[in-house]
Design a protein around this motif. Structure first.
Motif, PDB file in Angstrom:
ATOM      1  N   THR A 190       5.703  53.240 -38.912  1.00  0.00           N
ATOM      2  CA  THR A 190       6.291  52.340 -37.922  1.00  0.00           C
ATOM      3  C   THR A 190       5.402  51.110 -37.792  1.00  0.00           C
ATOM      4  O   THR A 190       4.290  51.071 -38.336  1.00  0.00           O
ATOM      5  CB  THR A 190       6.399  53.036 -36.562  1.00  0.00           C
ATOM      6  N   GLU A 191       5.885  50.111 -37.054  1.00  0.00           N
ATOM      7  CA  GLU A 191       5.075  48.915 -36.848  1.00  0.00           C
ATOM      8  C   GLU A 191       3.772  49.250 -36.112  1.00  0.00           C
ATOM      9  O   GLU A 191       2.695  48.767 -36.477  1.00  0.00           O
ATOM     10  CB  GLU A 191       5.856  47.858 -36.052  1.00  0.00           C
ATOM     11  N   SER A 192       3.881  50.081 -35.078  1.00  0.00           N
ATOM     12  CA  SER A 192       2.685  50.422 -34.303  1.00  0.00           C
ATOM     13  C   SER A 192       1.695  51.232 -35.137  1.00  0.00           C
ATOM     14  O   SER A 192       0.476  51.065 -35.013  1.00  0.00           O
ATOM     15  CB  SER A 192       3.072  51.194 -33.036  1.00  0.00           C
ATOM     16  N   HIS A 193       2.206  52.098 -36.014  1.00  0.00           N
ATOM     17  CA  HIS A 193       1.296  52.864 -36.866  1.00  0.00           C
ATOM     18  C   HIS A 193       0.618  51.953 -37.887  1.00  0.00           C
ATOM     19  O   HIS A 193      -0.607  52.011 -38.064  1.00  0.00           O
ATOM     20  CB  HIS A 193       2.048  53.971 -37.606  1.00  0.00           C
ATOM     21  N   LEU A 194       1.407  51.121 -38.533  1.00  0.00           N
ATOM     22  CA  LEU A 194       0.886  50.269 -39.603  1.00  0.00           C
ATOM     23  C   LEU A 194      -0.186  49.315 -39.107  1.00  0.00           C
ATOM     24  O   LEU A 194      -1.209  49.115 -39.770  1.00  0.00           O
ATOM     25  CB  LEU A 194       2.039  49.478 -40.234  1.00  0.00           C
ATOM     26  N   PHE A 195       0.018  48.724 -37.930  1.00  0.00           N
ATOM     27  CA  PHE A 195      -0.889  47.683 -37.453  1.00  0.00           C
ATOM     28  C   PHE A 195      -1.884  48.149 -36.384  1.00  0.00           C
ATOM     29  O   PHE A 195      -2.819  47.413 -36.067  1.00  0.00           O
ATOM     30  CB  PHE A 195      -0.080  46.506 -36.903  1.00  0.00           C
ATOM     31  N   LEU A 196      -1.687  49.377 -35.843  1.00  0.00           N
ATOM     32  CA  LEU A 196      -2.540  49.793 -34.732  1.00  0.00           C
ATOM     33  C   LEU A 196      -3.169  51.173 -34.892  1.00  0.00           C
ATOM     34  O   LEU A 196      -4.349  51.355 -34.596  1.00  0.00           O
ATOM     35  CB  LEU A 196      -1.739  49.773 -33.420  1.00  0.00           C
ATOM     36  N   HIS A 197      -2.385  52.157 -35.341  1.00  0.00           N
ATOM     37  CA  HIS A 197      -2.808  53.542 -35.200  1.00  0.00           C
ATOM     38  C   HIS A 197      -3.257  54.226 -36.482  1.00  0.00           C
ATOM     39  O   HIS A 197      -3.836  55.316 -36.412  1.00  0.00           O
ATOM     40  CB  HIS A 197      -1.675  54.360 -34.569  1.00  0.00           C
ATOM     41  N   CYS A 198      -2.988  53.635 -37.629  1.00  0.00           N
ATOM     42  CA  CYS A 198      -3.451  54.228 -38.880  1.00  0.00           C
ATOM     43  C   CYS A 198      -4.989  54.254 -38.872  1.00  0.00           C
ATOM     44  O   CYS A 198      -5.635  53.302 -38.409  1.00  0.00           O
ATOM     45  CB  CYS A 198      -2.938  53.435 -40.075  1.00  0.00           C
ATOM     46  N   GLU A 199      -5.566  55.332 -39.369  1.00  0.00           N
ATOM     47  CA  GLU A 199      -7.028  55.459 -39.363  1.00  0.00           C
ATOM     48  C   GLU A 199      -7.691  54.293 -40.094  1.00  0.00           C
ATOM     49  O   GLU A 199      -8.733  53.784 -39.665  1.00  0.00           O
ATOM     50  CB  GLU A 199      -7.428  56.782 -40.018  1.00  0.00           C
ATOM     51  N   TYR A 200      -7.074  53.854 -41.180  1.00  0.00           N
ATOM     52  CA  TYR A 200      -7.602  52.719 -41.947  1.00  0.00           C
ATOM     53  C   TYR A 200      -7.614  51.446 -41.094  1.00  0.00           C
ATOM     54  O   TYR A 200      -8.586  50.686 -41.085  1.00  0.00           O
ATOM     55  CB  TYR A 200      -6.736  52.524 -43.194  1.00  0.00           C
ATOM     56  N   VAL A 201      -6.543  51.232 -40.346  1.00  0.00           N
ATOM     57  CA  VAL A 201      -6.415  50.026 -39.527  1.00  0.00           C
ATOM     58  C   VAL A 201      -7.354  50.081 -38.324  1.00  0.00           C
ATOM     59  O   VAL A 201      -7.909  49.059 -37.913  1.00  0.00           O
ATOM     60  CB  VAL A 201      -4.952  49.848 -39.072  1.00  0.00           C
ATOM     61  N   GLU A 202      -7.543  51.251 -37.765  1.00  0.00           N
ATOM     62  CA  GLU A 202      -8.459  51.384 -36.629  1.00  0.00           C
ATOM     63  C   GLU A 202      -9.872  50.954 -37.015  1.00  0.00           C
ATOM     64  O   GLU A 202     -10.596  50.363 -36.203  1.00  0.00           O
ATOM     65  CB  GLU A 202      -8.461  52.825 -36.128  1.00  0.00           C
ATOM     66  N   LYS A 203     -10.261  51.228 -38.252  1.00  0.00           N
ATOM     67  CA  LYS A 203     -11.577  50.795 -38.728  1.00  0.00           C
ATOM     68  C   LYS A 203     -11.648  49.275 -38.822  1.00  0.00           C
ATOM     69  O   LYS A 203     -12.693  48.673 -38.554  1.00  0.00           O
ATOM     70  CB  LYS A 203     -11.871  51.422 -40.089  1.00  0.00           C
ATOM     71  N   ILE A 204     -10.533  48.655 -39.198  1.00  0.00           N
ATOM     72  CA  ILE A 204     -10.492  47.190 -39.274  1.00  0.00           C
ATOM     73  C   ILE A 204     -10.684  46.583 -37.889  1.00  0.00           C
ATOM     74  O   ILE A 204     -11.483  45.661 -37.699  1.00  0.00           O
ATOM     75  CB  ILE A 204      -9.157  46.719 -39.887  1.00  0.00           C
ATOM     76  N   TRP A 205      -9.965  47.106 -36.905  1.00  0.00           N
ATOM     77  CA  TRP A 205     -10.069  46.551 -35.551  1.00  0.00           C
ATOM     78  C   TRP A 205     -11.447  46.803 -34.956  1.00  0.00           C
ATOM     79  O   TRP A 205     -11.981  45.946 -34.239  1.00  0.00           O
ATOM     80  CB  TRP A 205      -8.987  47.146 -34.654  1.00  0.00           C
TER      81      TRP A 205
END
Length: 214
Positions: free
Chosen positions: A142-157
């Motif tokens: 989903t949009e929220s998973h892709l940009f917010l909740h994916c473990e890979y993305v959480e490391k980016i933020w």
């Protein structure tokens, strides 16, 4: 139009005269290409003053351009009313279209909020069975998973250089994160003064597509 990046800190205080040559008072094409590489043709359609008149400041609240307390008071009252209305009913369209970023990035954000981005969940909803899960973790994309909740993305933020700690993973919807990201300040040495949140999302999307298609 290809986005060319947010405004750098060293460019934020530039005025029109900084883009004119001292000798001829004509446009300095090299300077324009450095700061506005995609807008050079549009900017050069404007003809600079031949007299070399200095830049000035004008108050748009009056016809004369001179600030006085009366129109200033009414402008402040109107702004306060707008802020109260916004606090009660968030205007998500305004949140997207008035941001300090590239027009293409604004369109990108609009697609995210309208479910128009070809994420896995959106493709599945339209009956397409390929690439429906996150390519990094296998969860529903989903949009929220892709940009917010994916473990890979959480490391980016978590690695992003924000002045204050911004926990975007706690946002349940992308619009919540967009509102939070709009007030996040990016620290030096990055030197970005405009909204950096949309640009990080943009490159997350590019990295996702590269992983799938390349």
């Amino acid at each position: 139009m290809t986005p060319y990046g947010p405004v750098l800190e060293k460019h934020q205080d530039l005025v029109v005269s900084d883009f004119l040559t001292r000798e001829t008072k004509q446009w300095n094409i090299a300077a324009l290409k450095e700061v506005f590489p995609l807008l050079v043709d549009t900017i050069t359609l404007l003809k600079p003053s031949m007299t070399g008149r200095s830049d000035g400041v004008a108050w748009l609240g009056s016809r004369s351009g001179i600030y006085t307390t009366r129109p200033g008071y009414f402008a402040a009252a109107e702004l306060e009313q707008q802020q109260m209305t916004t606090a009660q009913t968030p205007d998500w369209k305004k949140l997207i279209w008035t941001g300090r970023t590239s027009p293409k990035i604004k369109l990108f954000l609009w697609k995210i909020t309208q479910g128009a981005l070809p994420t896995g969940a959106n493709l599945q909803r339209r009956g397409l069975l390929q690439h429906t899960t996150c390519v990094r973790c296998g969860e529903v994309e989903t949009e929220s998973h892709l940009f917010l909740h994916c473990e890979y993305v959480e490391k980016i933020w978590s690695a992003s250089l924000f002045k204050d700690q911004v926990t975007l993973s706690t946002c349940s919807e992308f619009l919540e994160a967009l509102k939070l990201g709009k007030i996040a300040t990016c620290l030096p040495p990055v030197g970005v003064v405009s909204d950096v949140f949309p640009w990080i999302c943009w490159f997350i999307w590019l990295a996702r597509n590269q992983l799938i298609f390349d």
